[in-house]
Scaffold this motif. Structure first.
Motif, PDB file in Angstrom:
ATOM      1  N   GLU A 158       0.861  -1.230  -0.138  1.00 48.63           N
ATOM      2  CA  GLU A 158       0.050   0.185  -0.103  1.00 48.63           C
ATOM      3  C   GLU A 158       0.986   1.150   0.025  1.00 48.63           C
ATOM      4  N   SER A 162       0.769   3.924  -2.758  1.00 43.13           N
ATOM      5  CA  SER A 162       0.427   5.468  -2.457  1.00 43.13           C
ATOM      6  C   SER A 162       1.421   6.332  -3.148  1.00 43.13           C
ATOM      7  N   GLU A 166       0.751   9.110  -5.849  1.00 34.60           N
ATOM      8  CA  GLU A 166       0.890  10.582  -5.575  1.00 34.60           C
ATOM      9  C   GLU A 166       1.908  11.311  -6.731  1.00 34.60           C
TER      10      GLU A 166
END
Length: 634
Positions: A158, A162, A166
């Protein structure tokens, strides 16, 4: 192999084998002998091997997920698809681990423990419950260490996703394009060519049914099944059956009081009338009068809840009511502490002037301190005492069970009689059984279908949880075989009619579509094929009133030129065929969107781009990786 040793080793040969084993163990230990075989590798990713046990665990997990999602019987799920998905999961997970390692992405043990402690599935009456946790992960085929490693890997994955998300950048023009496509409307006509009537009219002969049955035999197999007998030995069962005396229990409690006694604690209901730091005597006096008024209401029978809902008025300062859990000394204001720890259960205090308020408390319950006693913790003490006595008995019985079932490989009766255990029998089950928690345990399934046990021998000792072991043997074995034709006849007839009717309807629909494309008018085609057009205007992509396949087809078709419609068709899951016409496309005005709507589209597009980047990353990593799949072992 064990059977060969049992059958062939006797006399001098047996003595020689035992002597060699003794020498090996004496010099290098038991682990030397057992470690030489190593784990059976199912798949390797670069330099990392994934063993067969992990493959089997993930395989069972994937199958359970698919069964729950598709609401299908386990035996009806395509085994090859499950295998492929299992391999994809294992390979992707290992590739992600390797990426994380190369990037230095790490998750601490404290972070993992925090996540596990917060999971509702592992919580008991008093929060996180370690016994529930260990029992739950064991049912999933994990040890706690394995489960925590999986959580750590998931969290690292994760973190990587992530970071990738981003890094995604979305332009204003892309947002407006997506918004335009999302809110675009189309004027369409469509008609459904039904297949139900054809299905009813079709007939299939017995010869056709038999021919279809033979050609599609793999679709109608009864999986390999076994019926087992087993002996179940658990520490908890031994502990539950022990007879214990009150004196012995009291002695155990006294010897282990530190494990059960708790600090002096109080549970209270609390009324706070705020005065502030620099309150003068008059302000304190007004707050005290208000407190005495509230105390009188409570003593007259009004509850705290009623006081909170109905007891408020404008005649005095406002107040707050709270219900606090068990508190130890030093948490509350010293003035409240002093009163709280001098009260009896059920007592309501006089007004207490504390640092920033005037308070009233009712003592709900006392725990710990002088209240510490065996009776207050009897259940926990008795459980621990029973387990402490049963532990030696369990390990002795464990050794006996292993020895007796090995020395008498063709029966469980000797061990059952010696240890006072009940021989339990199962129903038939397959390798993909989900009918019972025990029979769906991967370790039980693996042992039940092993060559050694299928050849008539008892299994080795199987650990199926903390301090619980099992030995099993197969009573009956039914190899994989075709289901009888009579059992599947109705399914075959339904499938044959569906396929034949679908093919005919599609042929008719495509002929009508071809005429439209060649210049025939919509009216002419409708008249020739005997159907009516359904007209739908200003249709959006997610219109709930129109079949999803019809919508997908309508929005896949190109943009019609002025006065010229575009045509398409699609087969539906029901076996019907849809003919679709797009007559006009309307694009929304860019100025029609609010700032919030555009931001929502931006977030949506960002997620789509991130998902695409993630998929591409995994494809690239797979292409670069050295992946070996040992299919003959699966």
């Amino acid at each position: 192999m064990l059977q060969i040793i049992r059958d062939k080793t006797s006399g001098l040969i047996a003595i020689t084998i035992v002597a060699l084993l003794i020498v090996t163990f004496a010099f290098w230990g038991v682990s030397y002998y057992f470690d030489q075989g190593g784990e059976i590798v199912a798949v390797s990713v670069n330099d990392t091997d994934i063993d067969l046990r992990e493959y089997q665990r993930v395989y069972q997990s994937v199958r359970r997920q698919w069964q729950a999602f598709l609401k299908e019987e386990a035996d009806n799920i395509d085994d090859e698809l499950v295998k492929k998905r299992t391999l994809d999961v294992l390979v992707d997970r290992e590739l992600i681990n390797q990426i994380n390692h190369s990037l230095g992405l790490q998750i601490s043990a404290e972070q993992v423990r925090s996540v596990i402690n917060d999971l509702q599935a592992f919580r008991g009456e008093n929060g996180f419950d370690n016994s529930i946790y260990e029992r739950s992960v064991a049912q999933l085929g994990f040890t706690p260490v394995m489960f925590e490693q999986n959580i750590q890997e998931d969290m690292a994955s994760e973190q990587l996703q992530s970071a990738l998300s981003e890094s995604v950048f979305v332009t204003d023009s892309e947002v407006k394009l997506i918004a335009g496509l999302k809110n675009q409307t189309r004027d369409i006509n469509y008609s459904i060519f039904p297949s139900d009537k054809l299905k009813e009219e079709l007939t299939v002969t017995e010869e056709e049914i038999k021919d279809f049955y033979e050609k599609h035999a793999r679709d109608y197999l009864e999986p390999e099944r076994v019926k087992i007998a087993h002996l179940d030995l658990s520490l908890q069962k031994i502990a539950n059956e022990l007879e214990i005396s009150e004196d012995a229990l009291a002695d155990y409690y006294e010897a282990n009081k530190d494990n059960y006694d708790v600090e002096d604690q109080r549970k209270i209901r609390h009324i706070t009338i705020a005065t502030g730091k620099d309150a003068g005597d008059e302000q304190i006096s007004i707050a005290t009068a208000r407190a005495e008024e509230l105390i009188a209401k409570l003593k007259s029978g009004m509850t705290f809840d009623e006081l909170s809902e109905k007891g408020r008025d404008s005649s005095g300062p406002d107040y707050e009511i709270s219900e606090l859990g068990f508190l130890t000394r030093g948490i509350m204001d010293p003035a409240i502490d002093e009163v709280m720890f001098s009260m009896d259960e059920g007592e309501i205090s006089a007004p207490i002037v504390s640092k920033n308020s005037v308070d009233v408390i009712k003592l709900e319950k006392i725990k710990g301190g002088a209240k510490n006693s065996l009776e207050n913790v009897r259940e926990a003490v008795e459980q621990a005492y029973r387990l402490s006595i049963a532990e030696n008995q369990f390990f002795e019985a464990n050794d006996q069970l292993a020895n007796l079932t090995y020395e008498h490989p063709d029966t469980l009766e000797v061990a059952a009689e010696e240890l006072g255990l009940e021989i339990k029998e199962s129903d038939y089950f397959s390798r993909n059984s989900q009918s019972d928690p025990l029979l769906s345990d991967r370790r039980v399934i693996s042992a039940s279908f092993s060559e050694e046990v299928l050849n008539g021998n008892n299994s080795d000792l199987i650990e199926i949880g903390d301090n619980r072991v099992l030995v099993l043997r197969v009573l009956e074995h039914i190899p994989e075989q075709k289901k009888p034709l009579d059992e599947v006849r109705e399914r075959i007839v339904t499938r044959m009619k569906y396929e034949q009717a679908s093919a005919r309807v599609k042929e008719t629909g495509e002929a009508a579509l071809e005429k439209l494309k060649n210049g025939s008018s919509q009216e002419q085609v409708a008249a020739e094929y005997g159907f009516e057009w359904i007209h739908a205007r200003d249709v959006k992509r997610d219109d709930p009133g129109i079949n999803r396949s019809v919508l997908r087809t309508a929005f896949k078709l190109g943009r019609p030129e002025a006065g010229q419609a575009v045509y398409g068709g699609t087969s539906l899951g029901s076996g019907d065929y849809a003919l679709v016409v797009v007559e006009h496309v309307t694009d929304p005005d860019d100025s029609s969107y609010t700032k919030e709507e555009l931001e929502a589209f931006r977030m949506q597009l960002q997620k789509l781009k991130a998902a695409g980047n993630w998929t591409q990353l995994m494809k690239d990593e797979r292409r670069k990786a050295q992946i070996n799949i040992y299919s003959d072992r699966l």
